[in-house]
Design an enzyme around this catalytic site. Sequence first.
Site, PDB file in Angstrom:
ATOM      1  CB  CYS A 150       6.198   1.756   7.042  1.00 38.66           C
ATOM      2  SG  CYS A 150       5.592   3.329   6.419  1.00 38.66           S
ATOM      3  CG  LEU A 151       6.612   1.499   0.788  1.00 35.41           C
ATOM      4  CD1 LEU A 151       5.919   2.042  -0.451  1.00 35.41           C
ATOM      5  CD2 LEU A 151       7.591   0.405   0.411  1.00 35.41           C
ATOM      6  CD  GLN A 198       3.772   5.587   2.827  1.00 38.76           C
ATOM      7  OE1 GLN A 198       2.792   5.026   2.361  1.00 38.76           O
ATOM      8  NE2 GLN A 198       4.807   4.926   3.332  1.00 38.76           N
ATOM      9  N   GLY A 222       0.844  -1.187   0.000  1.00 35.73           N
ATOM     10  CA  GLY A 222       0.000   0.000   0.000  1.00 35.73           C
ATOM     11  C   GLY A 222       0.875   1.231   0.000  1.00 35.73           C
ATOM     12  CG  HIS A 260       0.436   0.736   7.600  1.00 35.23           C
ATOM     13  ND1 HIS A 260       1.483   0.215   8.317  1.00 35.23           N
ATOM     14  CD2 HIS A 260       0.999   1.615   6.720  1.00 35.23           C
ATOM     15  CE1 HIS A 260       2.617   0.763   7.912  1.00 35.23           C
ATOM     16  NE2 HIS A 260       2.354   1.613   6.924  1.00 35.23           N
ATOM     17  CD  GLU A 261      -0.579   2.214   3.128  1.00 37.29           C
ATOM     18  OE1 GLU A 261      -0.169   3.388   3.080  1.00 37.29           O
ATOM     19  OE2 GLU A 261       0.204   1.243   3.148  1.00 37.29           O
ATOM     20  CG  HIS A 311       1.123   6.587   6.022  1.00 42.48           C
ATOM     21  ND1 HIS A 311       2.291   6.954   6.656  1.00 42.48           N
ATOM     22  CD2 HIS A 311       1.295   5.292   5.653  1.00 42.48           C
ATOM     23  CE1 HIS A 311       3.119   5.922   6.665  1.00 42.48           C
ATOM     24  NE2 HIS A 311       2.551   4.905   6.071  1.00 42.48           N
TER      25      HIS A 311
HETATM   26 ZN    ZN Z   1       3.457   3.069   5.830  1.00 43.20          ZN
END
Ligand code: ZN
Length: 189
Positions: free
Chosen positions: A105-106, A57, A52, A147-148, A151
């Site tokens: 997480c990226l 991000q 995701g 999670h997304e 953000h």
């Molecule tokens: Zn993340």
Amino acid sequence: MSVLNIARLGHPILREIAKPVNLKALAASGDNELQQLIDDMIDTMREEDGVGIAAPQVARSLQIVLVEYQQNERYPSQDDIPLTVYVNPKITRSGKETASFWEGCLSLKDLRGLVTRPQEVTVEAFSREGKKMVVEAKGFLAVVLQHEIDHLLGKVFLDRMTDLTQLAWAEEWQTYWTEEESAQSPEAI
Ligand code: ZN
């Protein structure tokens, strides 16, 4: 379409509340910056092997998240998630049952942390065409969406951890925390 740079922890945008998307602008025909951004986010998520990605991000303060997961041998226990774009998503219901899942997480690329979240959530959002949708998510999809959407609220998974002893680098997690040789650390979501 192009791959965008990932904002990593420390970039202030990851701590901001993302702005709502103007749905009229989203649905406008012609040269559409928002649609271009969504295409670029898809490219970026796939390039980085994410499950995701959220617009902050890629350093854009907008309420857009994408999810996509294709089952593979490395990580066979989770169901596939078809590519889905969520614009202005909101969690409107959270189930009482919780489950713990190792998240990555990226924006915190090589860290993995055990996070406890509700197992089921209802998410209301708009598609990239501006159509309203209601998604009842369970299991892995529920984890990824929470999670997304975090953000968009300026939160990362570290903020949801209740026990920081359950935080590890992916490589050490792999070495010390898995029983089976074949077990793989979760992919970055
Ligand atoms: Zn993340």
